[in-house]
Scaffold this active site. Structure first.
Site, short mmCIF file in Angstrom:
data_model
loop_
_atom_site.label_atom_id
_atom_site.label_comp_id
_atom_site.label_asym_id
_atom_site.label_seq_id
_atom_site.Cartn_x
_atom_site.Cartn_y
_atom_site.Cartn_z
N GLU A 1 0.79 -1.24 -0.14
CA GLU A 1 -0.10 -0.11 -0.11
C GLU A 1 0.72 1.27 -0.10
OE1 GLU A 1 -2.92 -0.55 3.24
OE2 GLU A 1 -4.06 -1.50 1.78
N GLU B 1 -5.66 -8.08 -1.18
CA GLU B 1 -6.41 -7.88 0.37
C GLU B 1 -7.83 -7.22 0.04
OE1 GLU B 1 -4.81 -5.32 3.05
OE2 GLU B 1 -2.79 -5.76 2.74
C1 BG6 Z 1 -4.44 -2.57 4.88
C2 BG6 Z 1 -3.06 -3.32 5.40
O1 BG6 Z 1 -4.45 -1.47 4.92
O2 BG6 Z 1 -5.60 -3.22 5.70
C3 BG6 Z 1 -3.30 -4.33 6.40
O3 BG6 Z 1 -2.31 -3.47 4.26
C4 BG6 Z 1 -4.19 -4.08 7.40
O4 BG6 Z 1 -1.97 -4.37 7.00
C5 BG6 Z 1 -5.77 -4.06 6.41
O5 BG6 Z 1 -4.31 -4.73 8.61
C6 BG6 Z 1 -7.04 -3.87 7.24
O6 BG6 Z 1 -6.77 -2.57 8.13
P1 BG6 Z 1 -7.11 -2.81 9.66
O7 BG6 Z 1 -6.76 -1.40 10.23
O8 BG6 Z 1 -8.44 -3.14 9.81
O9 BG6 Z 1 -6.21 -3.97 10.32
#
Ligand code: BG6
Length: 479
Positions: free
Chosen positions: A177, A377
Site C-alpha cells: 500500500e 487484500e
Molecule cells: C491494509 C493493510 O491497509 O488494511 C493491512 O495492508 C491491514 O496491514 C488491512 O491490516 C486492514 O486494516 P485494519 O486497520 O482493519 O487492520
C-alpha cells in the site's frame, strides 16, 4: 465466453509478518517500526513510542504467535484448500538494524522453513518485501525513506532474500500500500510506509513526495535485480485502491474525483509505466517542492517496471464541491470535500462497503495499464462471538466476501480483465493494523485472544471457513 476462472487462479489468503508472527525479539530479530506501535482501539489511534517502553501494550510483539505455530496454521490453510498464501518477510529479522552488512542467518532460516512448509502443502507463497516492517534503526539513524541512503539498504535486503528464496518464491511485491502515505490526516501512514515522522515546520507535501519517490526508486532497483536473479519471477507493486467517486453529476465533482485519483495513480503510474506523470511534475513545479532525483534514477524507474498490479480493495470514497454537503476538506481541488455516499452502508469501524466498487476498480486499472492484476487484500473486519457450543457464525463476513467475489467474477468473466488471483485479508484473525485490536477480526479461522492480550491462542474454524472452502473447491462456480 469463459464460464469460470482459469484453473491456475490463485485462491488464497493474506497476512503480514508483523501482524501474525510475534517472536518480535527472537533469534536475532531487530526492532521494527511496528514494534513501537501501541494498541489503540475502535476510533482510538495507536501511539508511536520512542523505542520500546516499559509498561506500554505492543500487540505486535506476540501477535498470534505464528512464529511458533506456523505448521499448525498451514495445516488449516491446506484443509481450507488455499492455493496461495500472501505474507511478508519482516525486514528486521533479516537485517536487524537495516544498515547491517551481513544478514541474520536465523532470520533467513525461519523463512526457509516457512516457505518449505507452504510448498510441501501445495501452497504458493506470495511475498511482500516491506509491509510496514522497516527496521526501527532506519528511522532513528536516517529518518526513514526521506533519506536516499535507505534506498541502498532496501536494495541490499531485497537482493538478499530474492537470491536466497529464488527456487521457492515466484510471486513478489515490493512495498505494501505504497500510496497510503498520501492520506493527509492520518500521519501514521507516513510512519508505516516510510518510517518518517514529521517535525515542526516540515513541508509535509515535500516529504510525502520525496519519501514516496525514493521508495519507487528502491522498488525499481529491486525489480530489476529480481528479474536478473530469476527471469521467471513475477514482481508486482501493491496499491491501496480506494476509488473516488464524484458525489454529484456536477462537472466540478468529477474533476475533483479525478484530481484525488492522481494522488493514488502517482505511485502505480511510476511502478507500471516507469515515468513520473506530468500531472505530478506540474504540481511539484507549481508548489516549488524541489523533489530531488537524478537522471540515473529516472532511468532506473524505466528499467524496473513491475509485472503486475497487486492491490487491496476495502472501500470507495465520494467527493463533492457542493456547498450544502458536509465533509472533510481535501487538497488538490478548490472547495472539494470527502463526503458520505448515501448509497453505501459502513462497517462498525466506519469503512464504506461497496462491492460494485471492486468491479469498477478492476476495470479502471486494467483499462489504464493493461497488465495482470492481483487482488491481494479484501475483507471484512468485524466483532465475532463464540457461541456456547463453540461455533462461530459469521454470516456478515460471508455476505461481504460473497458480494465482492461476485463482482470480481463479473469483471473477469464479463468484462475480460486479467486477474491472477484473490487473497482475502486476514485469513486467520490477526492484530489489526489501524487500531492494534485483536477483536477487529477478518479471519475465517478464529484465534482465541482479546484486545488485552488474554486467551489461549487456540485456533477454531468459523462458518466462513466452510463457505470459502467450497468456493475454492468449485473454482468460484458457486458465486
Ligand atoms: C491494509 C493493510 O491497509 O488494511 C493491512 O495492508 C491491514 O496491514 C488491512 O491490516 C486492514 O486494516 P485494519 O486497520 O482493519 O487492520
Amino acid at each position: 465466453m469463459e464460464q469460470s476462472f482459469s484453473k491456475d487462479f490463485l485462491w488464497g489468503g493474506a497476512v503480514a509478518a508483523h501482524q501474525i508472527e510475534g517472536g518480535w525479539d527472537e533469534d536475532g530479530k531487530g526492532v521494527s517500526i511496528a514494534d513501537v506501535m501501541t494498541a489503540g482501539g475502535n476510533g482510538i489511534p495507536r501511539k508511536i513510542t520512542d523505542g520500546v517502553l516499559e509498561g506500554e501494550n505492543y500487540p505486535n510483539h506476540e501477535a498470534i504467535d505464528f512464529y511458533h505455530r506456523y505448521k499448525e496454521d498451514i495445516a488449516l490453510f491446506k484443509e481450507l484448500g488455499l492455493k496461495a498464501f500472501r505474507t511478508s518477510i519482516n525486514w528486521a529479522r533479516i537485517f536487524p538494524n537495516g544498515d547491517d552488512t551481513e544478514p541474520n542467518e536465523a532470520g533467513l532460516a525461519f523463512y526457509d522453513a516457512l516457505f518449505d512448509e507452504l510448498l510441501k502443502n501445495g501452497i504458493e507463497p506470495i511475498v511482500t518485501l516491506s509491509h510496514f516492517e522497516i527496521p526501527y534503526n532506519l528511522y532513528k539513524t536516517y529518518g526513514g525513506f526521506k533519506n536516499k541512503k535507505v534506498i541502498d539498504y532496501f536494495v541490499r535486503y531485497g537482493e538478499t532474500v530474492m537470491e536466497r528464496y529464488k527456487e521457492k518464491v515466484k510471486y513478489w511485491m515490493t512495498f505494501n500500500e505504497i500510496n497510503n502515505q498520501q492520506d493527509g490526516e492520518y500521519d501514521v501512514h507516513l510512519w508505516t510506509n516510510s518510517a518518517v515522522i514529521l517535525e515542526e515546520g516540515d513541508n509535509k507535501e515535500k516529504i510525502i513526495f520525496q519519501a514516496g519517490l525514493n521508495e519507487l526508486i528502491a522498488s525499481a532497483k529491486v525489480v530489476k535485480k529480481g528479474h536478473e536473479i530469476n527471469p521467471s519471477f513475477q514482481i508486482g507493486c501493491m496499491m491501496a485502491y480506494v476509488p473516488v467517486y464524484p458525489y454529484s453529476s456536477n462537472p466540478d465533482d468529477l474533476m475533483a474525483a479525478n484530481k484525488l485519483m492522481h494522488r493514488r495513480f502517482f505511485y502505480s503510474d511510476i511502478h507500471v509505466r516507469g515515468e513520473i506523470p506530468t500531472y505530478t511534475l506540474k504540481k511539484w513545479e507549481k508548489e516549488g517542492l524541489n523533489i530531488e532525483y537524478t537522471d540515473e534514477e529516472l532511468q532506473v524507474l524505466k528499467e524496473g517496471t513491475v509485472d503486475y498490479v497487486g492491490f487491496s480493495y476495502y472501500m470507495s470514497n465520494a467527493v463533492t464541491t457542493l456547498p450544502d454537503v458536509k465533509g472533510n476538506a481535501v487538497k488538490d481541488y478548490p472547495s472539494a470535500k470527502l463526503v458520505s455516499n448515501p448509497y453505501i452502508q459502513s462497517s462498525e469501524w466506519g469503512w464504506p462497503i461497496d462491492p460494485v466498487g471492486l468491479r469498477y476498480t478492476l476495470n479502471l486499472i486494467y483499462e489504464r495499464y493493461q497488465v495482470p492484476m492481483f487482488i491481494v487484500e479484501n475483507g471484512f473486519g468485524a466483532y465475532d462471538k463464540v457461541e456456547e457450543d463453540g461455533k462461530i457464525c459469521d454470516p456478515y463476513r460471508i455476505d461481504y466476501l460473497k458480494y465482492h467475489m461476485s463482482e470480481m467474477k463479473k469483471a473477469v468473466l464479463e468484462d475480460g480483465v486479467d486477474l491472477m488471483g484473490y487473497t482475502p485479508w486476514g485469513i486467520i484473525d490477526i492484530v489489526s493494523f489501524g487500531s492494534g485490536e485483536m477483536e477487529k477480526r477478518y479471519g475465517m479461522i478464529y484465534v482465541d485472544k482479546d484486545n488485552q492480550g488474554n486467551g489461549t491462542l487456540e485456533r477454531r474454524k468459523k462458518e466462513s471457513f466452510t463457505w470459502y472452502k467450497n468456493i475454492i473447491a468449485t473454482n468460484g462456480e458457486e458465486l
